[in-house]
Design a protein around this motif. Structure first.
Motif, PDB file in Angstrom:
ATOM      1  N   GLN A 163       0.812  -1.273  -0.035  1.00  0.00           N
ATOM      2  CA  GLN A 163       0.204   0.054  -0.019  1.00  0.00           C
ATOM      3  C   GLN A 163       1.020   1.248  -0.023  1.00  0.00           C
ATOM      4  O   GLN A 163       0.633   2.264  -0.723  1.00  0.00           O
ATOM      5  N   THR A 164       1.816   1.292   0.942  1.00  0.00           N
ATOM      6  CA  THR A 164       2.880   2.469   0.970  1.00  0.00           C
ATOM      7  C   THR A 164       3.559   2.625  -0.387  1.00  0.00           C
ATOM      8  O   THR A 164       3.515   3.673  -0.986  1.00  0.00           O
ATOM      9  N   ARG A 165       4.114   1.684  -1.148  1.00  0.00           N
ATOM     10  CA  ARG A 165       4.811   1.706  -2.309  1.00  0.00           C
ATOM     11  C   ARG A 165       3.714   2.088  -3.444  1.00  0.00           C
ATOM     12  O   ARG A 165       4.144   2.970  -4.573  1.00  0.00           O
ATOM     13  N   LEU A 166       2.612   1.499  -3.532  1.00  0.00           N
ATOM     14  CA  LEU A 166       1.537   2.011  -4.413  1.00  0.00           C
ATOM     15  C   LEU A 166       1.352   3.633  -4.416  1.00  0.00           C
ATOM     16  O   LEU A 166       1.132   4.260  -5.308  1.00  0.00           O
ATOM     17  N   LYS A 170      -9.357   1.706  -5.330  1.00  0.00           N
ATOM     18  CA  LYS A 170      -8.398   2.908  -4.969  1.00  0.00           C
ATOM     19  C   LYS A 170      -7.731   2.945  -6.217  1.00  0.00           C
ATOM     20  O   LYS A 170      -7.057   4.170  -6.291  1.00  0.00           O
ATOM     21  N   GLY A 171      -7.892   2.425  -7.381  1.00  0.00           N
ATOM     22  CA  GLY A 171      -7.075   2.769  -8.723  1.00  0.00           C
ATOM     23  C   GLY A 171      -5.732   2.110  -8.720  1.00  0.00           C
ATOM     24  O   GLY A 171      -4.896   2.726  -9.522  1.00  0.00           O
ATOM     25  N   ASN A 206      -0.116  -3.087 -12.222  1.00  0.00           N
ATOM     26  CA  ASN A 206      -0.079  -1.547 -11.626  1.00  0.00           C
ATOM     27  C   ASN A 206      -0.441  -0.687 -12.654  1.00  0.00           C
ATOM     28  O   ASN A 206       0.469  -0.471 -13.678  1.00  0.00           O
ATOM     29  N   PRO A 207      -1.244   0.309 -12.509  1.00  0.00           N
ATOM     30  CA  PRO A 207      -1.543   1.170 -13.308  1.00  0.00           C
ATOM     31  C   PRO A 207      -0.489   2.362 -13.950  1.00  0.00           C
ATOM     32  O   PRO A 207      -0.343   2.821 -14.849  1.00  0.00           O
ATOM     33  N   LYS A 208       0.509   2.454 -12.836  1.00  0.00           N
ATOM     34  CA  LYS A 208       1.491   3.446 -12.889  1.00  0.00           C
ATOM     35  C   LYS A 208       2.742   2.828 -13.482  1.00  0.00           C
ATOM     36  O   LYS A 208       3.919   3.295 -13.385  1.00  0.00           O
ATOM     37  N   SER A 209       2.608   1.303 -14.031  1.00  0.00           N
ATOM     38  CA  SER A 209       3.852   0.655 -14.410  1.00  0.00           C
ATOM     39  C   SER A 209       4.187   1.551 -15.752  1.00  0.00           C
ATOM     40  O   SER A 209       3.535   2.121 -16.655  1.00  0.00           O
ATOM     41  N   LYS A 210       5.723   1.695 -15.738  1.00  0.00           N
ATOM     42  CA  LYS A 210       6.260   2.305 -16.916  1.00  0.00           C
ATOM     43  C   LYS A 210       6.369   1.465 -18.093  1.00  0.00           C
ATOM     44  O   LYS A 210       6.924   1.745 -19.129  1.00  0.00           O
TER      45      LYS A 210
END
Length: 416
Positions: A71-74, A97-98, A303-307
């Motif tokens: 959760q912290t890393r996300l 939470k997206g 992860n939606p924020k994956s590059k």
């Protein structure tokens, strides 16, 4: 000026090189620290045969720390590209939470039946957010040598089950290896497994969620009634017996039967020096349909924020393949792929348990979906109540009343 241009050019080149180094890199978040060698030595190399340019790092966190640290890393945007998903509410919360992408229509998802997807879907079933990976089953293992000495067969009905336990007791053996010190086994291995034939698996579970059945109904009380009869067949001092003690007891050859999850097979393969087999939860009476607790345990999302989403989806698609299903089922003994692929299971006992799916109806752990969301928390309550029933400290009727009362306090469909 010339020197500044050189510095700027060198800096740009360095940044471009750093970007290039990241391209094709994937990191997997997981709580399965015990699977590190499996991923690094078997699964990732198999994936790399198809995609040699994608570098995959398996970066697990200790199980007790996984949820909070993930959760912290996300939240901080530093989490990995692929998120290993616990079943039901923990992952559903991340999706809301997206922090997990919707997987609707993504390649690989078509290889799983709807029943396999339920652990990683919204309540209305319209959005899936993790690809199913593996399930565990629950039942019993038995010592073949002891059964031969006793002249008994694996029981199919509750009456036969009691006759086997009685025969073992008369012969001076521990009839059933099971302790209540750690409590969780009383619910996750025993109650939601042996109870399924009474409440007819999914039919009973869904009736509770719909408010059409109550824990005080006969089909649920019957499961506690059965458990209340086990005390005389357990080892002396079983209320202080831990899960590890139970494993040691059966592995030592002193117990005729042990209540297990399929993950226990690996332990007994290494530690039991005798042949053993498996049988599913006995049915109430001859002719009744067989039901098994066949519980989704682990999935994976993006992860939606994956590059590097393109490669993340390549990996996820591979997780939905026949190759992964076969590798995972045979390399992680006692964990079963949830896909529709036909798999040849090499371990004989693991195969025996998997074959239950052919003749028994599958259901998940009774309270896993929706029912753990309120206070008192049903999972914690069931640990306590089921242990007390096994210990002879609570009657089946009182157990049912306590769980039903707690459920109705917060769950509106149960307040009718």
């Amino acid at each position: 000026m010339q020197g500044n241009r050189f510095i700027r050019t060198a800096l740009c080149a360095a940044l471009l090189a750093a970007g290039a180094a990241q391209a094709g890199n994937l990191t997997i978040e997981s709580w399965r620290t015990d699977d590190k060698a499996l991923w690094e030595d078997v699964l990732i190399p198999a994936f790399n045969k198809k995609y040699p340019d994608v570098k995959v790092k398996f970066a697990p966190t200790a199980p007790t720390e996984y949820d909070s640290s993930l959760q912290t890393r996300l939240t901080g945007g530093t989490a990995g590209d692929l998120i290993t998903c616990r079943p039901f509410d923990k992952s559903l919360d991340l999706f809301k939470k997206g922090y997990l992408e919707s997987l609707n229509g993504k390649p690989g998802m078509q290889n799983f039946p709807e029943s396999a997807k339920v652990a990683w879907q919204t309540d209305d079933g319209k959005s899936s957010f993790c690809m199913p990976m593996g399930a565990v089953m629950h039942g019993f293992l038995y010592n073949k040598k002891i059964f031969t000495e006793l002249g008994v067969q694996p029981p199919k009905t509750i009456d036969e089950f009691h006759k086997v336990l009685e025969a073992a007791k008369k012969a001076g053996k521990v009839p059933l290896a099971l302790g209540t010190a750690d409590q969780w086994e009383a619910n996750q291995i025993v109650f939601t497994s042996i109870g399924a034939p009474y409440w007819k698996g999914e039919e009973g579970r869904k009736a509770l969620i719909a408010g059409k059945a109550k824990f005080t109904d006969p089909q649920f009380v019957a499961a506690w009634d059965e458990m209340s009869k086990w005390g005389p067949y357990l080892a002396k001092g079983y209320s202080a017996q831990t899960y590890a003690d139970t494993q040691n007891l059966f592995a030592s050859g002193k117990a005729a039967v042990v209540a297990v999850g399929s993950w226990d097979i690996s332990y007994y393969n290494q530690n039991a020096k005798f042949e053993y087999g498996a049988f599913p939860p006995p049915v109430p009476k001859a002719g009744d349909k067989c039901y098994i607790s066949d519980h989704p345990d682990i999935g994976m999302g993006v992860n939606p924020k994956s590059k590097n989403k393109d490669d993340a989806y390549k990996f996820l698609t591979w997780l939905g393949s026949q190759e992964f299903a076969d590798l995972y089922t045979n390399k992680v003994t006692g964990f079963y792929s949830l896909s529709n692929h036909l798999i040849s299971v090499k371990d004989p006992v693991a195969k025996q348990m998997l074959d239950w799916r052919k003749s028994c109806a599958s259901t998940i752990r009774l309270n896993a979906q929706i029912m753990n969301r309120g206070e008192p928390n049903m999972e914690n309550e069931l640990w306590n109540v089921n242990s007390q029933v096994l210990n002879g400290k609570m009657t089946p009727k009182d157990a049912a009343t306590r769980i039903q009362t707690g459920f109705a306090k917060w769950y509106k469909p149960q307040q009718k």
